[in-house]
Write a protein that holds these residues in place. Structure first.
Motif, short mmCIF file in Angstrom:
data_model
loop_
_atom_site.label_atom_id
_atom_site.label_comp_id
_atom_site.label_asym_id
_atom_site.label_seq_id
_atom_site.Cartn_x
_atom_site.Cartn_y
_atom_site.Cartn_z
N ALA A 269 0.83 -1.20 0.00
CA ALA A 269 0.00 0.00 0.00
C ALA A 269 0.87 1.26 0.00
CB ALA A 269 -0.93 -0.01 1.21
N ALA A 270 1.88 1.29 0.87
CA ALA A 270 2.79 2.45 0.91
C ALA A 270 3.55 2.58 -0.40
CB ALA A 270 3.76 2.30 2.08
N GLY A 271 3.96 1.46 -0.94
CA GLY A 271 4.69 1.48 -2.21
C GLY A 271 3.86 2.02 -3.35
N LYS A 272 2.60 1.57 -3.41
CA LYS A 272 1.73 2.04 -4.48
C LYS A 272 1.44 3.55 -4.34
CE LYS A 272 -0.01 -0.35 -7.25
NZ LYS A 272 1.14 -1.10 -6.75
N MET A 273 1.21 4.00 -3.11
CA MET A 273 0.96 5.44 -2.90
C MET A 273 2.19 6.27 -3.23
SD MET A 273 -1.60 5.67 0.38
CE MET A 273 -1.87 7.43 0.11
N SER A 274 3.37 5.71 -2.95
CA SER A 274 4.61 6.41 -3.30
C SER A 274 4.78 6.48 -4.82
CB SER A 274 5.80 5.68 -2.68
OG SER A 274 7.02 6.23 -3.12
N HIS A 289 4.41 4.57 9.01
CA HIS A 289 4.77 4.37 10.42
C HIS A 289 4.31 3.01 10.92
CE1 HIS A 289 6.72 8.12 11.68
NE2 HIS A 289 5.99 8.69 10.73
N ALA A 290 3.16 2.55 10.47
CA ALA A 290 2.69 1.22 10.86
C ALA A 290 3.63 0.15 10.31
CB ALA A 290 1.27 0.99 10.36
N TYR A 291 4.04 0.33 9.06
CA TYR A 291 4.94 -0.63 8.41
C TYR A 291 6.30 -0.66 9.09
CZ TYR A 291 7.77 -2.70 4.62
OH TYR A 291 8.62 -3.48 3.88
N HIS A 292 6.86 0.54 9.36
CA HIS A 292 8.19 0.61 9.98
C HIS A 292 8.17 0.06 11.40
CE1 HIS A 292 12.34 1.97 10.01
NE2 HIS A 292 12.15 2.53 11.19
N GLY A 293 7.05 0.32 12.12
CA GLY A 293 6.93 -0.19 13.48
C GLY A 293 6.80 -1.70 13.52
N LEU A 294 6.12 -2.25 12.53
CA LEU A 294 5.89 -3.69 12.48
C LEU A 294 7.09 -4.45 11.93
CD1 LEU A 294 3.58 -5.77 12.95
CD2 LEU A 294 2.99 -5.50 10.53
N SER A 295 7.71 -3.89 10.91
CA SER A 295 8.80 -4.60 10.23
C SER A 295 9.82 -3.61 9.68
CB SER A 295 8.22 -5.45 9.10
OG SER A 295 9.22 -6.13 8.39
N ALA A 298 14.56 -1.89 4.77
CA ALA A 298 15.08 -0.90 3.83
C ALA A 298 13.94 -0.10 3.22
CB ALA A 298 15.89 -1.61 2.75
N LYS A 299 12.86 -0.80 2.86
CA LYS A 299 11.74 -0.10 2.22
C LYS A 299 11.04 0.85 3.19
CE LYS A 299 10.67 -3.36 -1.48
NZ LYS A 299 9.69 -4.28 -2.08
N SER A 300 10.84 0.41 4.43
CA SER A 300 10.15 1.29 5.38
C SER A 300 11.01 2.53 5.69
CB SER A 300 9.80 0.53 6.66
OG SER A 300 10.96 0.13 7.36
N ALA A 301 12.33 2.34 5.79
CA ALA A 301 13.22 3.48 6.03
C ALA A 301 13.19 4.44 4.84
CB ALA A 301 14.64 2.99 6.29
N TYR A 302 13.13 3.87 3.64
CA TYR A 302 13.06 4.72 2.44
C TYR A 302 11.77 5.54 2.43
CZ TYR A 302 12.71 6.03 -2.49
OH TYR A 302 12.57 6.75 -3.65
N TYR A 303 10.66 4.93 2.80
CA TYR A 303 9.38 5.66 2.84
C TYR A 303 9.41 6.75 3.91
CZ TYR A 303 7.68 1.77 -0.01
OH TYR A 303 7.52 0.83 -1.01
#
Length: 460
Positions: A269-274, A289-295, A298-303
């Motif tokens: 979802a974050a990737g598609k919105m980006s 933030h939900a993604y980075h908190g859960l897992s 590299a991708k969550s840090a990039y977002y």
């Protein structure tokens, strides 16, 4: 009595072996006949001896199926109507027979997708609906995703999903999930072929000539990379504006509560919105933030870096981008991150730092020429700022052209466009007349500012 039974069994065994040997000899002879006909492209003459071997000795040799496919392809091409349908069905049957008789040499996903593609290409003749065909491709994908790699079939698979969505037969969530499935599969295949090609590029860069076998493999890898590059554009074009912010935001808002513990859903979802530049919406903040908190990844840090970019906190954004690179363990994906960060810095006019990321991307994935073109573009844009004389300003275009030529050399997907770009830059560089007037033939010209490079003036 016991001796007579033993003699009888021995006789039966001997007769049986003679029978099998005769059959093998007959099959061997006819296989040789039809194979020679196939090599000569005399498919009509090959048909009967091939059918004889196919029916008598189906496990004798894979040539029955390799040559048989060519024979039936020829029959299909020349036939029409009911006769053509019969040959199509026989080819589908042949692939099934191959899977039964040579399972270890028949990749399930590859041949299942091939069968679906044959039916798709003849859908009107076979009276196949989009739903029928999509379910065929979907079953092939689920059966053996690893060997479902044909670029054309991957595009057809996704194209059918879009057509079913447009017809109201598939929901938006299924469409976007399938888009992610297919794009990720294409990325995996591009990674695979790029890594193989990188080994050969590195060997050439070291000054070692490739063997004939390596040259063939290089052309093979380049061919597939070009095909995947083409269908990647076609997939995005087919999706079009169906994945716009107006559709994505309510869809992901609706699914957020149910999926806030699902790392894959949050990442997609974050990737598609980006991708679709929906990052100004508060939902993107929640997703990241939900993604980075859960897992944390590299991708969550990039977002998170994108979020800081949006807030205008450039140094914090760079910190998150660099964290993303540190977290990524795969060199191919690390190269992609470096390239993405380089593009963001380039867009901000921070050319010197952008070049560092582009160079690192090239080190990690030397067969991707896009960073070369980005560097070339930055050089060209800086010509007026980095040259102290008119001649030296135009000399910057030699540097730009050299970067573009490097892109054309290593990347089969950019070969033509990069070569044209190099020619364009050369047309802006000093001419022979300019060199003669300046009297600096063969001399080294130093280019200042952020470029900080030297270029040798061509000898005239």
């Amino acid at each position: 009595m016991k001796t007579r039974i033993t003699l009888l069994l021995t006789l039966l065994f001997f007769v049986g072996n003679v029978s099998f040997a005769q059959q093998d000899e007959e099959c061997m002879t006819k296989l040789s006949i039809f194979h020679e006909y196939v090599k000569a492209k005399n498919f009509d003459a090959a048909y009967q001896p091939w059918m004889d071997v196919r029916n008598k000795c189906p496990k004798y040799n894979t040539a029955i199926y390799i040559d048989g496919e060519k024979i039936l392809d020829d029959k299909i091409e020349k036939a029409s109507g009911a006769e053509k349908v019969n040959y199509i069905n026989d080819l589908l049957k042949l692939w099934d027979e191959r899977a039964v008789n040579f399972p270890s040499k028949t990749a399930k996903g590859e041949y299942a997708a091939q069968a679906c593609q044959l039916m798709y290409d003849n859908r009107q003749l076979l009276n196949k609906s989009d739903s029928d065909l999509y379910e065929c491709f979907n079953a092939a994908y689920q059966l053996d995703k690893e060997t479902f790699t044909n670029p054309q079939s991957l595009y057809t698979y996704f194209s059918l999903m879009v057509d079913l969505y447009d017809a109201g037969k598939k929901p938006a969530a299924d469409l976007f999930n399938k888009y992610d499935d297919v794009v990720e599969k294409v990325e995996d295949e591009v990674k695979n072929y790029s890594e193989n090609l990188n080994n050969l590029v590195a060997k050439e860069d070291a000054g070692t000539a490739l063997t004939n076998k390596e040259e063939k493999f290089k052309r093979y890898y380049e061919s597939y990379l070009s095909a995947y590059d083409q269908i990647s554009g076609s997939i995005d074009q087919k999706l079009g504006d169906r994945a716009n912010c107006e559709n994505l935001i309510p869809l992901y808002q609706k699914g957020f509560e149910a999926n806030k513990g699902n790392a894959l859903w949050l990442q997609r979802a974050a990737g598609k919105m980006s991708e679709k530049d929906c990052t100004d919406d508060p939902l993107f903040f929640k997703l990241v933030h939900a993604y980075h908190g859960l897992s944390p990844s590299a991708k969550s840090a990039y977002y998170l870096g994108i979020l800081k970019d949006k807030e205008g906190k450039i140094s914090e954004a760079i910190s998150f981008y660099e964290e993303a690179i540190k977290l990524e363990t795969d060199n191919f994906r690390k190269a992609d991150l470096n390239n993405k960060i380089g593009l963001k810095l380039k867009g901000r006019g921070n050319y010197g730092r952008a070049r560092s990321f582009f160079r690192e991307a090239l080190r990690l994935n030397p067969s991707n020429g896009r960073p070369y073109l980005s560097i070339a573009g930055m050089y060209a844009s800086s010509a007026n700022d980095c040259g102290d004389t008119n001649f030296n300003k135009r000399a910057v275009f030699w540097l730009a052209a050299d970067e573009a030529r490097q892109a054309a050399r290593v990347d089969p997907t950019l070969r033509s466009a990069a070569a044209q770009t190099a020619e364009n830059y050369m047309s802006k560089a000093p001419t022979k007349a300019d060199i003669f007037s300046a009297g600096n033939s063969g001399q080294v010209v130093k280019i200042g500012c952020w470029i900080g490079a030297s270029v040798t003036v061509p000898k005239i």
